[in-house]
Scaffold this motif. Structure first.
Motif, PDB file in Angstrom:
ATOM      1  N   PHE A 411      46.798  39.382  30.653  1.00 57.64           N
ATOM      2  CA  PHE A 411      46.507  40.759  31.049  1.00 57.64           C
ATOM      3  C   PHE A 411      45.383  41.339  30.197  1.00 57.64           C
ATOM      4  O   PHE A 411      44.460  41.990  30.712  1.00 57.64           O
ATOM      5  CB  PHE A 411      47.765  41.624  30.920  1.00 57.64           C
ATOM      6  N   ARG A 414      42.096  39.940  31.333  1.00 57.34           N
ATOM      7  CA  ARG A 414      41.611  40.565  32.561  1.00 57.34           C
ATOM      8  C   ARG A 414      41.036  41.950  32.288  1.00 57.34           C
ATOM      9  O   ARG A 414      39.969  42.313  32.803  1.00 57.34           O
ATOM     10  CB  ARG A 414      42.730  40.664  33.597  1.00 57.34           C
ATOM     11  N   GLU A 415      41.755  42.724  31.485  1.00 57.09           N
ATOM     12  CA  GLU A 415      41.297  44.091  31.209  1.00 57.09           C
ATOM     13  C   GLU A 415      39.947  44.095  30.489  1.00 57.09           C
ATOM     14  O   GLU A 415      39.081  44.919  30.783  1.00 57.09           O
ATOM     15  CB  GLU A 415      42.348  44.837  30.373  1.00 57.09           C
ATOM     16  N   SER A 416      39.782  43.167  29.541  1.00 51.12           N
ATOM     17  CA  SER A 416      38.518  43.129  28.785  1.00 51.12           C
ATOM     18  C   SER A 416      37.374  42.533  29.602  1.00 51.12           C
ATOM     19  O   SER A 416      36.208  42.617  29.195  1.00 51.12           O
ATOM     20  CB  SER A 416      38.703  42.335  27.485  1.00 51.12           C
ATOM     21  N   THR A 418      37.023  43.298  32.998  1.00 49.59           N
ATOM     22  CA  THR A 418      36.872  44.139  34.191  1.00 49.59           C
ATOM     23  C   THR A 418      35.916  45.271  33.839  1.00 49.59           C
ATOM     24  O   THR A 418      36.139  45.996  32.858  1.00 49.59           O
ATOM     25  CB  THR A 418      38.229  44.703  34.652  1.00 49.59           C
TER      26      THR A 418
END
Length: 490
Positions: A411, A414-416, A418
């Protein structure tokens, strides 16, 4: 062995291909483009199947099986459907072989030509809806909630194990409903099932969204999807759920008598995930030493390796370990106590690390004397010596912690990776770096195709629940009401 694996940074594609083979998951077959799923790989797929099958049955679905072969005329009945799959279809034209009278081996018997060619199923909507015509007469027969576990064939020329093969395994759900509202609710429900499986079992965060018209399933009115981000920054479509409207019901004349005594076409859905999830599992979590498997899907959750000299020491270890194995199995933990003598403990450590076993326990003569045991985690590769007493609960708690930490790591990745992008220049820069790009799009297929042509990036989805946000399309500058997710993809 894992030491000779290419690193992800050096060559991600080669790392993936080698890992699939060296971890004994799958290999190429004698038939070009097809794969052999080996026992260890199939064990993972079985755990996926079992979990998903339970979730399907919890939501009221039952399993059935339909033929591998589809009459060619069936595919002609739904125009957009046949157009979507025509280039991938394998066709059976004859039903018999014979010996070549000229001594050339076996040949096709020209006298055994089928009256109508048969298509090896690329997907089963047509053959299933032809059956539903006989099964559905009134509202009392609805909803019809059927799932099938099967193999399908889509004649791919550029293949990669698990991710894209000419034949693959999957499940395909096909449901029929009395109203549009019920069918849409079913489509959305199954998307939630897939998302829950991906996140809670695969430990893989996913974006839920709707496909654009360009990316929609052939024959559907709307395609919902879950999209995951792999470690190389590429997206992977991990599951789809399709609202079919009345398209297939009309194509196969599937009508029902409503409560109001009116004759109408039923409303349909279809949804599926495949062995492509195996590729997603590998690429989402694994490292340069080998597989990293979430405990819920690992064929072996705990391996115990004895370190000993001679039968006397081994017997002492067995006496200590066998009750532990029994207790862990009683708690639902899959355990392997590896007492094989043909490999050294060091070799075993490397092999189980390569295969992604979440926990490795090691115990030797000194541990017996000290009342300790060594626990190694596959996710962090940390090793800790701890008291033997109470190790059962430590193992159970650690497995849960590994499952949660693997998800948290994916997670955070993915966040870093996006990024919100507001200009074409920034888009071009960020797409080269990889990851999800959140950007405005003017809603036209022409712009979507042009962006794909220029950058190889596609719109992965229009996220569910996306907030309205007026902006300008990154390519054309035309007005846009919300952002969409772009990425390069498998």
């Amino acid at each position: 062995m894992s030491k000779s694996l290419p690193s992800r940074a050096e060559n991600y594609s080669e790392w993936y291909n080698e890992l699939v083979k060296r971890a004994d998951l799958a290999e190429n077959s004698a038939v070009r483009g097809c794969m052999i799923i080996k026992p260890y790989g199939y064990s993972i797929w079985e755990k996926m199947q079992r979990a998903l099958d339970d979730m399907f049955k919890e939501t009221g679905h039952t399993n059935a099986y339909f033929p591998l072969f589809i009459p060619k005329s069936f595919l002609s009945k739904e125009a957009s459907h046949v157009e979507g799959f025509a280039k991938e279809c394998a066709v059976v034209t004859h039903y018999r072989l014979k010996n070549d009278p000229n001594g050339g081996g076996v040949i096709v018997d020209p006298d055994a030509k089928l009256e109508e060619e048969l298509i090896v199923r690329p997907t089963s909507e047509t053959v299933i809806w032809s059956s539903y015509k006989n099964w559905i007469q009134s509202y009392r027969d609805l909803p019809l909630l059927i799932n099938q576990w099967a193999n399908v064939v889509r004649w791919e020329m550029r293949t990669r194990l698990f991710l894209r093969t000419a034949e693959f395994l999957w499940q395909e759900g096909h449901t029929a409903h009395a109203t549009k509202k019920e069918a849409i609710a079913e489509t959305e429900q199954m998307l939630e099932v897939y998302a829950e499986f991906a996140e809670n079992f695969m430990a893989m965060p996913v974006l839920k969204g709707i496909k654009t018209a360009n990316e929609r399933f052939a024959g559907a009115e709307e395609t919902y999807c879950i999209e995951a981000l792999m470690q190389d920054g590429k997206a992977l479509q991990a599951g789809t759920s399709h609202f079919l409207g009345q398209n297939f019901a009309k194509a196969f004349d599937v009508k029902f008598l409503s409560k109001e005594n009116q004759l109408d076409y039923v409303w349909g859905t279809s949804w599926g995930v495949s062995t492509r999830l195996m590729g997603a599992l590998i690429m989402a979590h694994s490292d340069d030493q080998g597989l990293v498997l979430p405990p819920k899907l690992a064929p072996i959750q705990v391996v115990i390796v004895p370190i000993y000299k001679g039968d006397e020491q081994l017997n002492l270890i067995k006496e200590k370990i066998e009750p532990l194995v029994k207790e862990l199995k009683k708690q639902g933990v899959s355990v392997k106590f590896d007492t094989s003598e043909n490999q050294s403990p060091g070799f075993k450590f490397a092999e189980y690390e390569l295969k992604g076993v979440p926990i490795r326990l090691a115990i030797g003569n000194r541990d017996i004397e000290n009342g300790t045991i060594e626990l190694a985690r596959r996710d962090t590769r940390e090793k800790t010596s701890m008291p033997f007493d109470g190790i059962e609960q430590v193992v159970i708690d650690t497995l849960q912690d590994i499952q949660e930490k693997i998800y948290a790591k994916a997670f955070a990745f993915r966040e870093s990776n996006t990024h919100e992008v507001n200009s074409w220049e920034e888009f071009q820069t960020k797409i080269e770096e990889g990851g999800f790009i959140s950007a405005h799009w003017d809603g036209t297929s022409e712009t979507e195709e042009k962006i794909k042509e220029l950058t190889k990036a596609t719109i992965r989805c229009i996220p569910l629940g996306i907030k309205k946000e007026t902006g300008k399309c990154v390519l054309t500058g035309s007005t846009s009401e919300h952002r969409v997710i772009f990425a390069r993809a498998y």
